[in-house]
Design a protein around this motif. Sequence first.
Motif, PDB file in Angstrom:
ATOM      1  N   GLU A 208      -9.108 -45.713  12.813  1.00  0.00           N
ATOM      2  CA  GLU A 208      -8.978 -44.605  11.870  1.00  0.00           C
ATOM      3  C   GLU A 208     -10.098 -43.593  12.057  1.00  0.00           C
ATOM      4  O   GLU A 208      -9.882 -42.377  11.974  1.00  0.00           O
ATOM      5  N   ARG A 209     -11.285 -44.072  12.305  1.00  0.00           N
ATOM      6  CA  ARG A 209     -12.410 -43.163  12.530  1.00  0.00           C
ATOM      7  C   ARG A 209     -12.154 -42.274  13.746  1.00  0.00           C
ATOM      8  O   ARG A 209     -12.373 -41.054  13.698  1.00  0.00           O
ATOM      9  N   LEU A 210     -11.675 -42.863  14.821  1.00  0.00           N
ATOM     10  CA  LEU A 210     -11.385 -42.073  16.021  1.00  0.00           C
ATOM     11  C   LEU A 210     -10.250 -41.090  15.769  1.00  0.00           C
ATOM     12  O   LEU A 210     -10.288 -39.951  16.253  1.00  0.00           O
ATOM     13  N   LEU A 211      -9.244 -41.521  15.005  1.00  0.00           N
ATOM     14  CA  LEU A 211      -8.131 -40.624  14.695  1.00  0.00           C
ATOM     15  C   LEU A 211      -8.617 -39.448  13.858  1.00  0.00           C
ATOM     16  O   LEU A 211      -8.268 -38.288  14.133  1.00  0.00           O
ATOM     17  N   LEU A 212      -9.404 -39.724  12.831  1.00  0.00           N
ATOM     18  CA  LEU A 212      -9.955 -38.645  12.010  1.00  0.00           C
ATOM     19  C   LEU A 212     -10.808 -37.706  12.858  1.00  0.00           C
ATOM     20  O   LEU A 212     -10.702 -36.481  12.753  1.00  0.00           O
TER      21      LEU A 212
ATOM     22  N   GLY B 153      -9.018 -35.813   1.310  1.00  0.00           N
ATOM     23  CA  GLY B 153      -7.639 -36.204   1.008  1.00  0.00           C
ATOM     24  C   GLY B 153      -6.656 -35.092   1.280  1.00  0.00           C
ATOM     25  O   GLY B 153      -5.556 -35.323   1.786  1.00  0.00           O
ATOM     26  N   GLY B 154      -7.040 -33.843   0.937  1.00  0.00           N
ATOM     27  CA  GLY B 154      -6.157 -32.715   1.202  1.00  0.00           C
ATOM     28  C   GLY B 154      -5.900 -32.523   2.684  1.00  0.00           C
ATOM     29  O   GLY B 154      -4.767 -32.243   3.110  1.00  0.00           O
ATOM     30  N   LEU B 155      -6.932 -32.685   3.497  1.00  0.00           N
ATOM     31  CA  LEU B 155      -6.758 -32.570   4.956  1.00  0.00           C
ATOM     32  C   LEU B 155      -5.832 -33.663   5.483  1.00  0.00           C
ATOM     33  O   LEU B 155      -4.951 -33.404   6.309  1.00  0.00           O
ATOM     34  N   VAL B 156      -6.073 -34.892   5.016  1.00  0.00           N
ATOM     35  CA  VAL B 156      -5.263 -36.020   5.503  1.00  0.00           C
ATOM     36  C   VAL B 156      -3.787 -35.791   5.192  1.00  0.00           C
ATOM     37  O   VAL B 156      -2.918 -36.022   6.042  1.00  0.00           O
ATOM     38  N   ARG B 157      -3.490 -35.305   3.990  1.00  0.00           N
ATOM     39  CA  ARG B 157      -2.091 -35.084   3.607  1.00  0.00           C
ATOM     40  C   ARG B 157      -1.508 -33.861   4.307  1.00  0.00           C
ATOM     41  O   ARG B 157      -0.368 -33.906   4.775  1.00  0.00           O
ATOM     42  N   ALA B 158      -2.262 -32.788   4.382  1.00  0.00           N
ATOM     43  CA  ALA B 158      -1.742 -31.552   4.969  1.00  0.00           C
ATOM     44  C   ALA B 158      -1.453 -31.711   6.451  1.00  0.00           C
ATOM     45  O   ALA B 158      -0.486 -31.133   6.965  1.00  0.00           O
ATOM     46  N   TYR B 159      -2.275 -32.479   7.139  1.00  0.00           N
ATOM     47  CA  TYR B 159      -2.097 -32.625   8.588  1.00  0.00           C
ATOM     48  C   TYR B 159      -1.489 -33.980   8.947  1.00  0.00           C
ATOM     49  O   TYR B 159      -1.466 -34.354  10.127  1.00  0.00           O
ATOM     50  N   ASP B 160      -1.015 -34.717   7.945  1.00  0.00           N
ATOM     51  CA  ASP B 160      -0.288 -35.965   8.154  1.00  0.00           C
ATOM     52  C   ASP B 160      -1.071 -36.921   9.061  1.00  0.00           C
ATOM     53  O   ASP B 160      -0.564 -37.415  10.069  1.00  0.00           O
ATOM     54  N   ILE B 161      -2.317 -37.173   8.681  1.00  0.00           N
ATOM     55  CA  ILE B 161      -3.169 -38.081   9.441  1.00  0.00           C
ATOM     56  C   ILE B 161      -2.951 -39.496   8.912  1.00  0.00           C
ATOM     57  O   ILE B 161      -3.091 -39.755   7.718  1.00  0.00           O
ATOM     58  N   ASP B 162      -2.618 -40.397   9.783  1.00  0.00           N
ATOM     59  CA  ASP B 162      -2.218 -41.752   9.395  1.00  0.00           C
ATOM     60  C   ASP B 162      -3.444 -42.654   9.229  1.00  0.00           C
ATOM     61  O   ASP B 162      -3.822 -43.415  10.127  1.00  0.00           O
ATOM     62  N   VAL B 163      -4.099 -42.558   8.055  1.00  0.00           N
ATOM     63  CA  VAL B 163      -5.204 -43.448   7.729  1.00  0.00           C
ATOM     64  C   VAL B 163      -4.942 -44.035   6.349  1.00  0.00           C
ATOM     65  O   VAL B 163      -4.133 -43.523   5.580  1.00  0.00           O
TER      66      VAL B 163
END
Length: 579
Positions: free
Chosen positions: A138-142, A359-369
């Motif tokens: 997850e860290r690498l994905l972020l 959280g907004g970034l994760v949801r807006a860019y559909d990051i799977d963490v």
Amino acid sequence: MVDPRSYQASRLVAELADAWIGYATAMNLSPGTAAGLAGAVRSVGRFLTSRADRTLSLPESGGRVLERLHAWEQEVVAAFPPPSMRAKKLGGTIRRLVGYWLEDHELSENALASWSASGSLDGFGATARPLDEFSNAERLLLRDRFRQIVRDGERLLAYGDELYQTGQDPRVHGWGRLADCLWAARNLAVGDYPHPWGPDALSGAEVAEIVRVATGVDIFRPRQPLMGAVRRLVAPDADHLSALRCLVHLETGWAPEQSKWLRRGDVEFTDGQVQIRIVKNRSHRARFATLTVHEPGGWGWRAGDLMARARHAMRHAWAMAPDADWFWTCGGGPGANSITISPEFGLRRCTFDGRFGLGGLVRAYDIDVTAPYDLRRIRKTVKSARAVLLGTLNGAAGDDQTVEVYRNHYLPTTTVHTIAAQTVISAQHKVLDRALGPTLVTGPASRIAGQTGDEELSHVAETVESETPADQELAITGCRDPYDPPSSGSTGVCMDAPTLCLRCPNAIIFTDHLPRLVAYRRVLLDLQKSLPPQQFHEVYGQQLVNIDDVLAKFPTEQIRAAEDTPERLHLPLSERYTR
């Protein structure tokens, strides 16, 4: 002073007063501390005003006393709500006195004993489970997604700088060229803009299409106004800065507030370095962090490089809002909390809340963490890695938190647990590799001696075959190298025999040794009869297990023959006293 006659529950208050005097005397408490305990007793007495409370007594086996003391605690919590710790202290005091009285009267089976050992009510909510860090995947994905967001934002700003070179005043040349609109965004005051734009003016959608074709970055938004689209080429948006900030935290492990409220005066850029004044809420003090800019121009991805990239991205925004002291300055729509640059374009402080946080970034860019999307989890990721690398609590805690806080909130993370488990497993493997046990040969040494093939085995067999009766009393196995004991690691002759021979990789056991092993087993069984079970299992239990494991691997008829062949062993002093 506590006078039980002044209270309705005189019997219970008298018992608590006795406990107060005894406890204060036994603990040699100061007068001030003893007076504080007396205040807790008086508090209970003032609460117990019902006629039924007159018969309350600590020796009761029922639950009446428990119910009334619990009701008293609830009233105290209501009178002293959080953040006051008064209720917790009063409850803890009465629990200590009740526990002392029960112990003094040998009533450990009383229902109040468990209550006295429990935690007191304080009104605070239940402590949530400490946040775990993001996994390495997850860290690498972020990291990779945030870097891409930053690259896209920088591509937009670079395209804006390129267009600006050819821009002209759109009040003269019209609003049909993107370069001219960009020139206006950076040079015109709010009152200089016409309204409406004019028939030849670009729309927000047209600007978005031009930008997409030129940069590959999609900035289209439904009903986006002209200058709302143009601003993306002048100042970084909140997503760009939020991604930069998250990357900084992935490098530094800062607490969220240490970067959130930065001012321009807190950050000083010098040749090759960035010095930042950061404040952590819990410690209530300022620290100065010095970050190195590793790449020329600050285009790397280390913490210093990221701060340099942030400054470069915000340079036009800072120039258009020179009186604002915010470090994180992003573009947005005009409003009460922003500096209006044009009718459709404003600059504001980026606070990274809501949609523009992690959280907004994760949801807006559909990051799977995994949830929760909390920036503190990034801090824990860095802290966990630091614990693994440094290996000490003091070093891992660093200079921005106490060791106790680190132990409670950062040490119980998956990375630390996993690395600790891996360390233990690695150590176990090393031990097991050295303690695979002896080599077993289901035949006499005379049959192996002199054979070719395994010269080491043949040499040991010859040594066993030529043993004198004295040698046979001293050894329960053959040995490849008596000068290389794997257990003690000493350089001289092995002093571990016979205690550790049966789990030593140097040992070779032939059928010649079976009578000695059977005799040694009898010795251990005699020891087992004469020693307390715990002591035997701690000192000799493993040896008995080792013997049984070895004997189980030989044919039954050979074991029976060994039992019929008595042998005498020369035992260590610690194993002789029962013989």
